[in-house]
Structures are given as structure tokens and as C-alpha cells.
Design a protein around this motif. Structure first.
Motif, mmCIF file in Angstrom:
data_model
loop_
_atom_site.group_PDB
_atom_site.id
_atom_site.type_symbol
_atom_site.label_atom_id
_atom_site.label_comp_id
_atom_site.label_asym_id
_atom_site.label_seq_id
_atom_site.Cartn_x
_atom_site.Cartn_y
_atom_site.Cartn_z
ATOM 1 N N LYS A 2 7.380 -0.042 -3.435
ATOM 2 C CA LYS A 2 8.066 -0.047 -2.147
ATOM 3 C C LYS A 2 8.797 -1.380 -2.012
ATOM 4 O O LYS A 2 8.272 -2.414 -2.436
ATOM 5 C CB LYS A 2 7.036 0.112 -1.026
ATOM 6 C CG LYS A 2 7.609 0.145 0.360
ATOM 7 C CD LYS A 2 6.475 0.345 1.374
ATOM 8 C CE LYS A 2 7.014 0.380 2.782
ATOM 9 N NZ LYS A 2 5.922 0.543 3.757
ATOM 10 N N GLU A 107 6.590 -4.373 -3.166
ATOM 11 C CA GLU A 107 5.167 -4.127 -2.927
ATOM 12 C C GLU A 107 4.673 -3.196 -4.026
ATOM 13 O O GLU A 107 5.133 -2.054 -4.140
ATOM 14 C CB GLU A 107 4.980 -3.502 -1.547
ATOM 15 C CG GLU A 107 3.561 -3.325 -1.141
ATOM 16 C CD GLU A 107 3.432 -2.803 0.290
ATOM 17 O OE1 GLU A 107 2.294 -2.501 0.674
ATOM 18 O OE2 GLU A 107 4.451 -2.697 1.007
ATOM 19 N N ASP A 109 2.548 -0.685 -5.889
ATOM 20 C CA ASP A 109 1.582 0.382 -5.635
ATOM 21 C C ASP A 109 0.454 0.306 -6.652
ATOM 22 O O ASP A 109 0.673 0.012 -7.819
ATOM 23 C CB ASP A 109 2.264 1.751 -5.763
ATOM 24 C CG ASP A 109 3.374 1.954 -4.768
ATOM 25 O OD1 ASP A 109 3.269 1.438 -3.645
ATOM 26 O OD2 ASP A 109 4.359 2.623 -5.119
ATOM 27 N N ASP A 133 -8.044 3.620 -2.940
ATOM 28 C CA ASP A 133 -7.772 4.082 -1.586
ATOM 29 C C ASP A 133 -9.074 4.457 -0.890
ATOM 30 O O ASP A 133 -10.157 4.322 -1.447
ATOM 31 C CB ASP A 133 -6.757 5.229 -1.565
ATOM 32 C CG ASP A 133 -7.266 6.492 -2.246
ATOM 33 O OD1 ASP A 133 -8.477 6.657 -2.399
ATOM 34 O OD2 ASP A 133 -6.427 7.312 -2.647
ATOM 35 N N GLY A 140 -1.618 4.745 -5.791
ATOM 36 C CA GLY A 140 -0.349 4.460 -6.466
ATOM 37 C C GLY A 140 0.060 5.571 -7.315
ATOM 38 O O GLY A 140 0.923 5.787 -7.972
#
Length: 140
Positions: A2, A107, A109, A133, A140
Motif C-alpha cells: 500500500k 507500507e 503487507d 492477522d 499480506g
């Protein structure tokens, strides 16, 4: 990956704004992709020195590289003076924007950056971990 793009304005502190951005955006593993602009004050720590050096004047930002995370940043700046002479080092608080700083941050992932004490260097060094997560799988 990102990407985030933003502009800093005259009078803002380059490093403080980058660190604050990473915290606001909850960036876990960030890299500075590019930054161009100008400074009226530079504060850098040169290689193998503990003190910082401050220069006042008008300087072009020709390169800014480094990593960003929620718990800190490691950034190196290269700037030029009015004669085109380049100088650079470890970016410290106090680098004040003259006209602008155009910044693009990536950013990453799937990764988390952290700064932890390193017995070999005596500094808080980068530790890279896979991002997990909320349900336990690698993001990611």
C-alpha cells in the motif's frame, strides 16, 4: 504494498512528521520510497559520531531513505547546499521544511518492523517479523 503520498509544509519538522504519520496510519512496516523538497535547517548525525550537526541555510532534499514503524524510524537524508555540495547522515529531529517536502511511503503487507536492543551494537536495531492477522494466519 500500500502506498501513501503527502506533502509537508513550511515550518514542519521532517522526522517528527514522518514518525507521527506512521503512528497515525498504524504502519507496521513502512519504507520511504521517495522524498523531494527543501529544508531551512538540517540536523544530522554523521557516521560514527554521537553528536548531531546543525546547518542553517537553504538546502535541497535529494534523497531520504529508511524504515518506519509504530515504535520508531531509521532514516538517512542526503541534501545539497546552494553550491550543489552534497552532505548526508542519520536524520534527527529539527530538520525544518523550507518550502515543501513531497513524500511517498510504502507500507509492506505481511511484515512487522520493530526496534529492539541489540547486544552486539548497543543500539535499538530493526527486527523484521511476519505479520500475523487476528485469526492467526500470515497477513499480506
Amino acid at each position: 504494498m500500500k502506498t501513501h503520498a503527502f506533502r509537508l509544509s513550511p515550518g514542519q519538522d521532517l522526522k517528527r512528521e514522518l514518525v507521527a504519520f506512521a503512528q497515525r496510519a498504524k504502519i507496521r512496516a513502512g519504507v520511504v520510497l521517495t522524498c523531494v523538497g527543501s529544508l531551512k535547517t538540517t540536523v544530522l548525525r554523521y557516521a560514527n559520531r554521537s553528536e548531531t550537526a546543525t546547518r542553517d541555510g537553504h538546502f535541497e532534499i535529494v534523497s531520504l531513505v529508511g524504515t518506519l514503524a509504530h515504535d520508531g524510524a531509521h532514516l538517512h537524508l542526503c541534501a545539497t547546499d546552494g553550491d550543489g555540495t552534497a552532505f548526508g547522515g542519520h536524520l534527527a529531529d529539527g530538520c525544518v521544511i523550507y518550502t515543501t517536502a513531497e513524500v511517498v511511503v510504502g507500507e509492506l503487507d505481511g511484515w512487522v518492523f520493530a526496534r529492539e536492543p541489540d547486544a552486539a551494537t548497543g543500539f535499538r536495531e530493526l527486527v523484521v517479523r511476519p505479520r500475523v492477522d487476528e485469526v492467526g494466519s500470515r497477513g499480506g
